[in-house]
Design an enzyme around this catalytic site. Structure first.
Site: not given
Ligand code: ITT
Length: 194
Positions: A12-13, A40, A69, A145, A148, A169
């Site tokens: 979903g990210n 999950e 994950d 996000f 971070d 990153k």
């Protein structure tokens, strides 16, 4: 581009998806996103969570998928939030983590990522990556996000992940390390680069 090179990433990210797209394209792999992650489970390790979820989603969609994950484990908090990273972020957030660490000089933390691959009637293969670093004293940067803005990897100069571009990153992150291991394995077992 053959179908074998398109892999569904169940997440979903959107930030994760962008990071993964850039890493996997270096291996000639294309990624498509599906906003679904299976149930999950609550488990001690990111690997267990990613495996169970990948098997479920592959079975449900009848196609090959990856699931990823992540958890952040803070040494001075005995590994908290670790498997509860999602809940901790939603509830206390970065400010809450900074409060918990107020006055504590040991700021060491590690991001752990597990990328799990599955396909119908196949168990799962799991690939892990870590980023070692420390929790900074304040939030810094506007990229990225989640945690971070408070995480400074030991490698990567003096920047938090949120002060880095995605490309930067990806040079140091837990997720890119796990994804690269996955991509190497996938390309050895399936057709990859032309
Ligand atoms: P999924 O749909 O893929 O599950 P998610 O955002 O829920 O996306 P996780 O469960 O893996 O992802 O992440 C647990 C928490 O850790 C969540 O609050 C994230 O924002 C945070 N997180 C994950 N990866 C991160 C990264 O690379 N940098 C900073 N925070 C991260």
């Amino acid at each position: 581009m053959s179908n074998k090179r398109t892999i569904l990433f169940a997440t979903g990210n959107l930030h994760k998806f962008k990071e993964a797209t850039l890493v996997l394209q270096e291996y000639g792999l294309k990624v498509a996103r599906v906003d679904l992650k299976g149930s999950e489970i609550q488990a001690e390790t990111v690997e267990e969570v990613a495996k169970v979820s990948a098997v479920q989603v592959a079975q449900q969609l009848q196609t090959q998928v990856i699931v990823e994950d992540t958890g952040i484990f803070i040494e001075a908090l005995n590994g908290f939030p670790g498997p509860y990273s999602s809940y901790a972020y939603k509830t206390i957030g970065n400010k809450g983590i900074l409060k918990l660490l107020k006055g504590i000089s040991n700021r060491k933390a590690v991001f752990r990522s597990a990328v799990s691959y599955s396909k119908p009637n196949f168990s799962a293969r799991c690939f892990s990556g870590v980023a070692l670093g420390k929790i900074f004293h304040e939030e810094r940067g506007s990229h990225g996000f989640g945690y971070d803005p408070i995480f400074k990897p030991f490698r990567g100069g003096d920047k938090t992940f949120a002060e880095m571009t995605i490309e930067d990153k990806n040079q140091y992150s837990h997720r890119s390390k796990a994804l690269k291991k996955f991509a190497k394995w996938y390309c050895q077992n399936y057709e990859c680069k032309s």
